[in-house]
Enzyme design. Sequence first.
Site, mmCIF file in Angstrom:
data_model
loop_
_atom_site.group_PDB
_atom_site.id
_atom_site.type_symbol
_atom_site.label_atom_id
_atom_site.label_comp_id
_atom_site.label_asym_id
_atom_site.label_seq_id
_atom_site.Cartn_x
_atom_site.Cartn_y
_atom_site.Cartn_z
ATOM 1 N N ASP A 1 3.292 -2.114 -0.732
ATOM 2 C CA ASP A 1 3.575 -1.945 0.707
ATOM 3 C C ASP A 1 3.059 -0.603 1.216
ATOM 4 O O ASP A 1 3.450 0.443 0.707
ATOM 5 C CB ASP A 1 5.091 -2.004 0.965
ATOM 6 N N ASN B 101 8.322 -1.184 -5.428
ATOM 7 C CA ASN B 101 9.771 -0.985 -5.501
ATOM 8 C C ASN B 101 10.537 -2.136 -4.851
ATOM 9 O O ASN B 101 11.747 -2.065 -4.699
ATOM 10 C CB ASN B 101 10.166 0.339 -4.829
ATOM 11 N N LYS C 18 10.560 3.217 -8.917
ATOM 12 C CA LYS C 18 9.868 4.504 -8.798
ATOM 13 C C LYS C 18 10.780 5.490 -8.089
ATOM 14 O O LYS C 18 11.413 5.099 -7.113
ATOM 15 C CB LYS C 18 8.580 4.322 -7.975
ATOM 16 N N ASP D 139 1.746 5.394 -0.946
ATOM 17 C CA ASP D 139 1.900 5.927 0.416
ATOM 18 C C ASP D 139 3.171 6.743 0.597
ATOM 19 O O ASP D 139 3.428 7.226 1.695
ATOM 20 C CB ASP D 139 1.890 4.772 1.442
ATOM 21 N N ASP E 44 0.669 1.257 -5.605
ATOM 22 C CA ASP E 44 1.820 0.758 -4.871
ATOM 23 C C ASP E 44 1.325 -0.437 -4.031
ATOM 24 O O ASP E 44 0.108 -0.608 -3.851
ATOM 25 C CB ASP E 44 2.339 1.899 -3.979
HETATM 26 MG MG LIG Z 1 4.654 1.854 -0.310
#
Ligand SMILES: [Mg+2]
Length: 272
Positions: free
Chosen positions: A15, A47, A187, A212, A13
């Site tokens: 962010d 995303n 996602k 995360d 991922d």
């Molecule tokens: Mg993230």
Amino acid sequence: MEDLYAYDAFCFDLDGTIYIDQMRLPGVKSFISELRARGKRLLFLTNTSVHTREDCYTRLLGLDVPCQLEEILTAGYVSGMYLAEHAPDAWVLVIGEEALKKELRSFGLTITEDPHRSTHVLVGMDRQFHYDKLHQAATAVRHGAVLLAVNPDTCCPVQGDIIPDTGSILKSIEAASEQEAAVVIGKPSRYYAAKALQLLDVNSGRCLMIGDRLETDILFGKQNGMKTALVLTGIASKEDVEVMDIVPDYIWSSLNERSLGVSIHPIRSTAL
Ligand SMILES: [Mg+2]
């Protein structure tokens, strides 16, 4: 799998995992370098819909994270793929920012602002979202347009704050149109996973998904046959794992070097 480097492919991922705003998170550079040195296949899966794939590429390079454009998938880009495959003649009313429109145009899709002509409403993050846009989107859906969302995220971490994201806007449109989204593309969807695994060309069981967020990143990995690692550098805390039924295979405080190899911590599921 006790040896982290036994995996063939690693999905990250962005962010809260690789960076937050303009800050690269601890351990990212050394971990990525180590994986590259070992010849592992990498993909960055975000995303986001407010940054294009090219924007993410530029940002990663700017943060000294070497990558190829082809190693990045955004939910906005994958939304373009989805519509180009499933409805190439669609007239899309976009609730979202310029980056999302740019991605759709790159797939040759038609964008309209007319709710009566639109065949699809695609909802992304829109920091200029307002009542009239809600009205237009709801009108389009009431007239038969298919409601799609770029991702289900209700909020997004930024430095020192948490801001509303696509899922929050989507809920207002669902309420106003009295219809639920037909498809959510980002996602944890199977569609996004299929595209990622196709690019990686690996069996899902040979792939580690690192992120995360439990309800997107970790669920994405688990639903699609990957192993999963939660990093505690973004949204989710260790306490969240204890109260949710989404249990990652590993929990790492960050991607720093101490997390590698033998010091990874397998988590026993308590969600049976
Ligand atoms: Mg993230």
